[in-house]
Motif scaffolding. Structure first.
Motif, mmCIF file in Angstrom:
data_model
loop_
_atom_site.group_PDB
_atom_site.id
_atom_site.type_symbol
_atom_site.label_atom_id
_atom_site.label_comp_id
_atom_site.label_asym_id
_atom_site.label_seq_id
_atom_site.Cartn_x
_atom_site.Cartn_y
_atom_site.Cartn_z
ATOM 1 N N GLN A 284 0.924 -1.103 0.046
ATOM 2 C CA GLN A 284 -0.181 -0.175 -0.154
ATOM 3 C C GLN A 284 0.845 1.225 -0.072
ATOM 4 O O GLN A 284 0.432 2.287 -0.391
ATOM 5 C CB GLN A 284 -0.878 -0.176 1.190
ATOM 6 N N HIS A 285 2.055 1.031 0.686
ATOM 7 C CA HIS A 285 2.801 2.243 0.554
ATOM 8 C C HIS A 285 3.553 2.293 -0.883
ATOM 9 O O HIS A 285 3.748 3.382 -1.373
ATOM 10 C CB HIS A 285 4.031 2.196 1.555
ATOM 11 N N VAL A 286 3.994 1.125 -1.215
ATOM 12 C CA VAL A 286 4.876 1.017 -2.362
ATOM 13 C C VAL A 286 4.308 1.721 -3.881
ATOM 14 O O VAL A 286 4.695 2.270 -4.597
ATOM 15 C CB VAL A 286 5.488 -0.352 -2.555
ATOM 16 N N VAL A 287 2.864 1.338 -3.782
ATOM 17 C CA VAL A 287 2.215 1.659 -4.911
ATOM 18 C C VAL A 287 2.043 3.320 -5.369
ATOM 19 O O VAL A 287 1.804 3.748 -6.323
ATOM 20 C CB VAL A 287 0.640 1.401 -5.103
ATOM 21 N N GLY A 288 2.221 3.788 -4.084
ATOM 22 C CA GLY A 288 2.485 5.525 -4.101
ATOM 23 C C GLY A 288 3.610 5.820 -4.382
ATOM 24 O O GLY A 288 3.564 7.371 -4.635
ATOM 25 N N MET A 289 4.969 5.502 -4.404
ATOM 26 C CA MET A 289 5.959 5.969 -4.525
ATOM 27 C C MET A 289 7.161 5.228 -5.679
ATOM 28 O O MET A 289 8.144 5.814 -5.725
ATOM 29 C CB MET A 289 6.761 5.973 -3.193
ATOM 30 N N LYS A 290 6.716 3.938 -6.139
ATOM 31 C CA LYS A 290 7.645 3.169 -6.748
ATOM 32 C C LYS A 290 7.874 3.697 -8.237
ATOM 33 O O LYS A 290 8.995 3.285 -8.563
ATOM 34 C CB LYS A 290 6.970 1.768 -7.049
ATOM 35 N N ASN A 291 7.137 4.731 -8.662
ATOM 36 C CA ASN A 291 7.765 5.630 -9.788
ATOM 37 C C ASN A 291 8.676 6.719 -9.768
ATOM 38 O O ASN A 291 9.121 7.311 -10.655
ATOM 39 C CB ASN A 291 6.447 5.793 -10.703
ATOM 40 N N SER A 292 9.336 6.791 -8.416
ATOM 41 C CA SER A 292 10.004 7.942 -8.316
ATOM 42 C C SER A 292 11.502 7.621 -8.975
ATOM 43 O O SER A 292 11.581 6.238 -9.206
ATOM 44 C CB SER A 292 10.458 7.961 -6.624
ATOM 45 N N GLU A 293 12.029 8.414 -9.579
ATOM 46 C CA GLU A 293 13.315 8.185 -10.412
ATOM 47 C C GLU A 293 14.391 7.611 -9.551
ATOM 48 O O GLU A 293 14.813 6.799 -10.092
ATOM 49 C CB GLU A 293 13.752 9.535 -10.982
ATOM 50 N N LEU A 294 14.626 8.101 -8.524
ATOM 51 C CA LEU A 294 15.695 7.411 -7.525
ATOM 52 C C LEU A 294 15.315 7.259 -6.358
ATOM 53 O O LEU A 294 14.820 8.153 -5.630
ATOM 54 C CB LEU A 294 16.936 8.226 -7.688
ATOM 55 N N ILE A 295 15.417 5.815 -5.635
ATOM 56 C CA ILE A 295 14.935 5.807 -4.558
ATOM 57 C C ILE A 295 16.224 5.141 -3.620
ATOM 58 O O ILE A 295 16.682 4.203 -3.809
ATOM 59 C CB ILE A 295 13.788 4.408 -4.319
ATOM 60 N N ILE A 296 16.236 5.955 -2.221
ATOM 61 C CA ILE A 296 17.125 5.525 -1.561
ATOM 62 C C ILE A 296 16.630 5.065 -0.236
ATOM 63 O O ILE A 296 15.656 5.842 0.366
ATOM 64 C CB ILE A 296 18.053 6.827 -0.956
ATOM 65 N N ALA A 297 16.819 3.532 0.015
ATOM 66 C CA ALA A 297 16.093 3.327 1.303
ATOM 67 C C ALA A 297 17.087 2.888 2.534
ATOM 68 O O ALA A 297 18.122 2.536 2.435
ATOM 69 C CB ALA A 297 15.393 1.780 0.985
ATOM 70 N N ILE A 298 16.588 3.284 3.555
ATOM 71 C CA ILE A 298 17.400 3.164 4.932
ATOM 72 C C ILE A 298 16.606 2.349 5.825
ATOM 73 O O ILE A 298 15.411 2.663 6.398
ATOM 74 C CB ILE A 298 17.826 4.425 5.608
ATOM 75 N N ASN A 299 16.904 1.013 6.143
ATOM 76 C CA ASN A 299 16.349 0.203 7.275
ATOM 77 C C ASN A 299 17.355 -0.938 7.658
ATOM 78 O O ASN A 299 18.377 -1.414 7.273
ATOM 79 C CB ASN A 299 15.287 -0.691 6.266
ATOM 80 N N LYS A 300 17.156 -1.194 8.839
ATOM 81 C CA LYS A 300 17.992 -1.854 9.637
ATOM 82 C C LYS A 300 17.825 -3.318 9.574
ATOM 83 O O LYS A 300 18.462 -4.334 9.633
ATOM 84 C CB LYS A 300 17.832 -1.990 11.248
ATOM 85 N N ASP A 301 16.510 -3.911 8.588
ATOM 86 C CA ASP A 301 16.291 -5.164 8.321
ATOM 87 C C ASP A 301 16.755 -5.187 6.868
ATOM 88 O O ASP A 301 16.035 -4.714 5.805
ATOM 89 C CB ASP A 301 14.849 -5.549 8.447
ATOM 90 N N PRO A 302 17.925 -6.055 6.386
ATOM 91 C CA PRO A 302 18.242 -6.366 5.136
ATOM 92 C C PRO A 302 17.011 -6.829 4.296
ATOM 93 O O PRO A 302 17.308 -6.888 2.966
ATOM 94 C CB PRO A 302 19.296 -7.173 5.372
ATOM 95 N N ASN A 303 16.166 -7.573 5.035
ATOM 96 C CA ASN A 303 15.102 -8.419 4.105
ATOM 97 C C ASN A 303 13.834 -7.398 3.794
ATOM 98 O O ASN A 303 12.938 -7.828 3.451
ATOM 99 C CB ASN A 303 14.646 -9.580 4.691
ATOM 100 N N ALA A 304 13.846 -6.301 4.455
ATOM 101 C CA ALA A 304 12.743 -5.301 4.267
ATOM 102 C C ALA A 304 12.229 -5.194 2.746
ATOM 103 O O ALA A 304 13.156 -4.945 1.830
ATOM 104 C CB ALA A 304 13.004 -4.055 4.908
ATOM 105 N N PRO A 305 11.088 -5.555 2.446
ATOM 106 C CA PRO A 305 10.690 -5.220 1.014
ATOM 107 C C PRO A 305 11.182 -3.984 0.302
ATOM 108 O O PRO A 305 10.994 -4.063 -0.857
ATOM 109 C CB PRO A 305 9.121 -5.623 1.187
#
Ligand code: FAD
Length: 343
Positions: A284-305
């Motif tokens: 539900q979050h990803v459908v709203g941002m997946k078309n961003s040109e460049l996505i930088i994710a910071i998460n402590k879980d390496p398996n986070a989707p």
């Protein structure tokens, strides 16, 4: 109903005060690819008062032809008058597919037209394709609380119709050298026969964060822990001149107002750079941002989707990484004549 009578992909060109809505140009891009697959023309149709000159823009953005209904009664959007125009066009020219922007007016018009034409309508679509052999529009959207993507078909009626969320499709680069046909249609409309009157237009002057138009967004999630830590999101955004967004969980926690929520039940965004910090990456979050040109994710879980859609991923604690980023950006920041740059 003889399906062979129906041919062509059409896009509703929504205009307000003579300016075409961005979503209509995006739909011309999506419509172009559907029309090419089906090997049929792509048409735009536009209604309004004094709007003939907009037809060339519609052609530049990919249409082969434009249907224009120019009439004083169509000056402002009203369901009744616009619906009459669209029904007239649809019954005379029989397009097989009609796409509308999922704006308040686009949704209102599409549902009224669908009811009158006794056909189906898929609302809030986020993906479009076509089964060329069966000539079926495949309109996909999140369903069952966003847990699955449902592809909806309209097998028994024509035209096949869908509304599409703004910022989900990509407009083509305009080509002013493209040639196309402009077809003017006349319909009989009388102001005295209209059941609704526009007495006054009041523009909303409240100051809103317009996430949909932001070039850079720093979006924080529940992984920020609490409201105090969430201030790091604001600080990073301020340092780099970005807008702040949040997940639904953040909004529900009261850390941000709803207008700053990104996702299925919030804004759809397509910035040049999107920071996703402490965000798991629920569909539900990803459908709203997946078309961003460049996505930088910071998460402590390496398996986070979220890492599945990220261009760059940083695995680690946001409480350490974000302050380090802020410090680094501040040290690189130079200001010259009001222009901020990072070298
Ligand atoms: C009908 C429906 C509509 C919805 N609409 C939306 C919507 O529009 N937008 C939306 O966002 N959600 C929406 N949701 C909710 C969605 O399903 C998720 O629950 C939500 O997106 C999760 O938010 P989150 O990523 O902030 O939190 P979480 O899923 O709790 O994720 C937190 C993440 O932070 C990470 N983390 C924790 N601590 C740290 C740390 N110190 N450093 C780095 N990372 C850390 C964790 O590993 C985790 O991956 C909707 C749900 C439904 C059912």
């Amino acid at each position: 109903m003889n399906f062979d009578d129906y041919c062509g992909v059409w896009v509703f060109i929504e205009q307000n005060d003579g300016k075409i809505e961005g979503v209509s140009l995006e739909l011309l891009g999506a419509g172009r690819s559907l029309a090419d697959k089906l090997q049929v023309p792509l048409s735009g149709f536009i209604l309004g008062d004094g709007i003939r000159s907009l037809a060339s823009q519609v052609i530049a953005y990919g249409a082969d032809q434009v249907y224009v209904i120019d009439h004083p009664v169509l000056k402002h959007y009203r369901t009744e008058s616009y619906m009459k125009g669209v029904i007239h066009l649809a019954q005379n020219y029989k397009p097989e597919i009609i796409l509308y922007g999922a704006t308040p007016n686009g949704k209102d018009l599409a549902s009224a037209v669908a009811t009158d034409l006794n056909t189906g309508l898929t609302a809030d679509t986020t993906m479009l394709d076509v089964d060329v052999d069966k000539r079926l529009l495949e309109a996909s959207r999140p369903a069952f609380g966003g847990n699955i993507m449902a592809t909806i078909l309209c097998k028994k009626h024509r035209p096949q119709m869908a509304t599409v969320r703004p910022k989900v499709m990509k407009a083509l680069a305009p080509d002013s050298g493209r040639n196309g046909k402009v077809i003017e249609e006349n319909i009989s409309l009388k102001e005295e026969e209209m059941r609704t009157k526009v007495l006054q237009i009041v523009n909303d002057v409240t100051k809103k964060t317009n996430l949909a138009d932001a070039h850079v967004i720093v979006c924080g999630g529940k992984g920020m822990g609490d409201l105090q830590n969430f201030q790091l999101i604001h600080e990073l955004a301020e340092t780099i001149g970005a807008s702040v967004g949040g997940t639904r969980d953040v909004v529900e926690a009261g850390w941000l107002p709803h207008e700053q929520q990104v996702g299925q039940t919030g804004e759809t965004v397509t910035p040049k750079i999107y920071f996703a910090i402490g965000i798991s990456g629920a569909i539900q979050h990803v459908v709203g941002m997946k078309n961003s040109e460049l996505i930088i994710a910071i998460n402590k879980d390496p398996n986070a989707p979220i890492f599945d859609v990220a261009t760059y991923g940083i695995v680690g604690d946001a409480m350490e990484i974000v302050p380090a980023l802020i410090e680094q950006f501040k040290s690189l920041r130079t200001e010259k004549g009001g222009e901020v740059s990072y070298v």
